[in-house]
Design an enzyme around this catalytic site. Structure first.
Site, PDB file in Angstrom:
ATOM      1  N   GLY A 316      89.378 -21.133  94.740  1.00  0.00           N
ATOM      2  CA  GLY A 316      88.042 -21.694  94.581  1.00  0.00           C
ATOM      3  C   GLY A 316      88.024 -23.204  94.674  1.00  0.00           C
ATOM      4  N   GLY A 318      87.061 -22.902  97.903  1.00  0.00           N
ATOM      5  CA  GLY A 318      87.268 -22.284  99.203  1.00  0.00           C
ATOM      6  C   GLY A 318      87.526 -23.204 100.375  1.00  0.00           C
ATOM      7  N   GLY A 319      87.534 -24.514 100.176  1.00  0.00           N
ATOM      8  CA  GLY A 319      87.747 -25.426 101.300  1.00  0.00           C
ATOM      9  C   GLY A 319      89.103 -25.271 101.950  1.00  0.00           C
ATOM     10  CB  CYS A 438      92.700 -33.633  93.649  1.00  0.00           C
ATOM     11  SG  CYS A 438      91.853 -32.766  92.322  1.00  0.00           S
TER      12      CYS A 438
END
Length: 508
Positions: A316, A318-319, A438
């Protein structure tokens, strides 16, 4: 905040008393009052009202600005320059909240904690117009006072007027010097000064400086990194292979250009990406270029033998799953997208909807920590895009720096170790795992990998750390990477989010 004064007999006297209290106290905490018709402004403009509503949603209900603002603009039919103004106003006031609060405290002669939250949000919006945007001072003050009168009452509006007039008396450079001196009066705590001037919590400034050094960069880059966090990033699109190409996207969008590093990346200079037909049909998505590079790197690493089943363990929203599935489809492989949260799994399904049916084996809801136990050695490539503090994406998530705390690291670290351990069990011998965050924080990057490798060795797994620079340099020739096996991207160096990538091969 109390309700507006009534409109029955005596209401004008109550309004007058409210204005007197506001003028006398000038603390922004008075009752909401209605101004006399002769003093009443026409009303706040739609863009400033939208920005105020975003700050209220973020501060009052823990919403996320990037989820609140776009639908709000569409619902109120705010577009073009007004939408751009509202976006910069809301995001800028959130990013630079720490800086503006320090200025407001000096001008109000009281802690911001003593100012009602809605009034403080109005002041932050006004401060950003005065110190961070090209709004003429008289317009910034008058429009923001009008917003205050409409949203929080006439008494508070007088307080807002007084504070913003004080802010407007000095340029940004003077205010930065003043708030820096107040944070570090003895000149012995440069990180404290940097924290307030560049609007980051001090613990984040320390963590980012440590991460720079540990990932092979000079400590004195910290100021450039913090400033990059405060710059509004361009929207970056991903052209999903097999559905379109970056060249096709750029050819069809005059306000776009190719990305700097990833062959799939397109930078959108202006406009709402949700309005683009290619985005609506799923051929193009919104995705940071650094995020694209990590998925491309995983796909680039050679594996011996079969290369048929790929896994996105934490898929999730989903990129990365969509990019991986597009790449897998071109090679005859299939992706399994696993996500623990049902609502995020639905977002993954939406992101994958445009891809060929044979590109996706399944989108499923499940705990990634037990996939390795349930399916040992079942996958050829595994992506672990681990939940993290998001300290590498602060420029895109303006409220994140104020919500996170050092206490978050313990729980996230435990989860990150468990997910990476599961991925190392789920990948076959000879297969590859990409550990991605990230966040550049050492506790979420290097320490997680070290602990996971020790735990894997105790379970009898032989895992090799690969040189992540090789595939990244193949994808992005000339990219500046430190002399380490893992790879750390930086906003101030690469123009991407601060994505971390470690590549691991299961040897036995």
């Amino acid at each position: 905040m109390s309700a507006p004064a009534g409109r029955g007999p005596g209401s004008s006297r109550r309004d007058a008393r409210g204005r007197e209290r506001g003028a006398a106290r000038a603390d922004g905490r008075g009752a909401r009052t209605a101004s006399a018709p002769s003093q009443r402004r026409r009303g706040a403009d739609a863009a400033r009202t939208a920005a105020f509503d975003v700050l209220r949603a973020v501060g009052g209900s823990d919403s996320y600005a990037n989820l609140v603002l776009p639908p709000l603009l569409r619902e109120r039919r705010i577009d073009g320059r007004d939408a751009g103004f509202a976006t910069e106003l809301a995001y800028g006031a959130l990013r630079l909240q720490g800086r503006y609060d320090a200025v407001i405290e000096q001008c109000a002669a009281r802690p911001v904690a003593a100012i009602d939250a809605p009034v403080l949000d109005v002041l932050r919006l006004g401060a950003h117009q005065l110190l961070g945007m090209r709004v003429p001072p008289h317009a910034a003050v008058s429009e923001t006072v009008g917003l205050a009168r409409e949203q929080v009452g006439a008494g508070a509006a007088q307080f807002v007027n007084a504070v913003l007039r004080a802010v407007s008396k000095e340029p940004l450079e003077v205010w930065l010097e003043r708030i820096g001196d107040a944070a570090d009066p003895a000149g012995e705590e440069p990180l404290e000064r940097l924290a307030v001037v560049e609007s980051h919590p001090t613990w984040i400034v320390r963590a980012l400086r440590e991460a720079l050094v540990a990932h092979g960069r000079p400590a004195d880059e910290i100021e450039a990194l913090l400033r990059a966090d405060n710059d509004a990033p361009r929207v970056t699109l991903v052209a999903r292979p097999g559905l379109t190409s970056s060249a096709e996207v750029v050819a069809g969008l005059p306000e776009s250009r190719p990305g700097r590093w990833a062959p799939t990346a397109v930078v959108l200079e202006s406009g709402d990406p949700a309005s683009l037909p290619a985005v609506r049909r799923g051929a193009v998505g919104v995705q940071d270029e650094g995020s694209q590079l990590t998925a491309l790197a995983l796909a680039r690493v050679p594996v011996e033998g079969r290369d048929e089943r790929w896994l996105d363990l934490c898929a999730g929203p989903g990129g990365k799953a969509a990019l991986l599935a597009a790449l897998a489809s071109e090679r005859g492989a299939r992706l399994v997208a696993n996500e623990v949260q049902p609502h995020r799994a639905r977002l993954v399904e939406r992101a994958l909807a445009a891809l060929p049916a044979d590109a996706v084996e399944a989108v499923r809801v499940g705990d990634g920590r037990i996939v390795g136990e349930q399916e040992p050695g079942a996958y050829d490539r595994v992506l672990v895009d681990a939940p993290c503090t998001g300290l590498g994406a602060l420029r895109r998530r303006p409220e994140a720096r104020w919500r996170r705390s050092p206490a978050d690291l313990a729980g996230l670290g435990e989860l990150q170790r468990a997910l990476l351990g599961s991925a190392l069990e789920a990948v076959r011998v000879g297969g590859v795992v990409a550990y991605v965050t990230c966040s550049p924080h050492l506790v979420e990057t290097q320490l997680v990998v070290k602990d996971a490798l020790r735990a894997a060795a105790r379970r009898g797994l032989d895992v090799e750390v690969l040189d992540a620079r090789g595939p990244l340099r193949d994808i992005a020739p000339g990219i500046d990477l430190a002399d380490r096996d893992d790879a750390q991207l930086w906003p101030h160096v690469h123009g991407t989010d601060a994505m971390h990538l470690t590549l691991l091969r299961r040897q036995g």
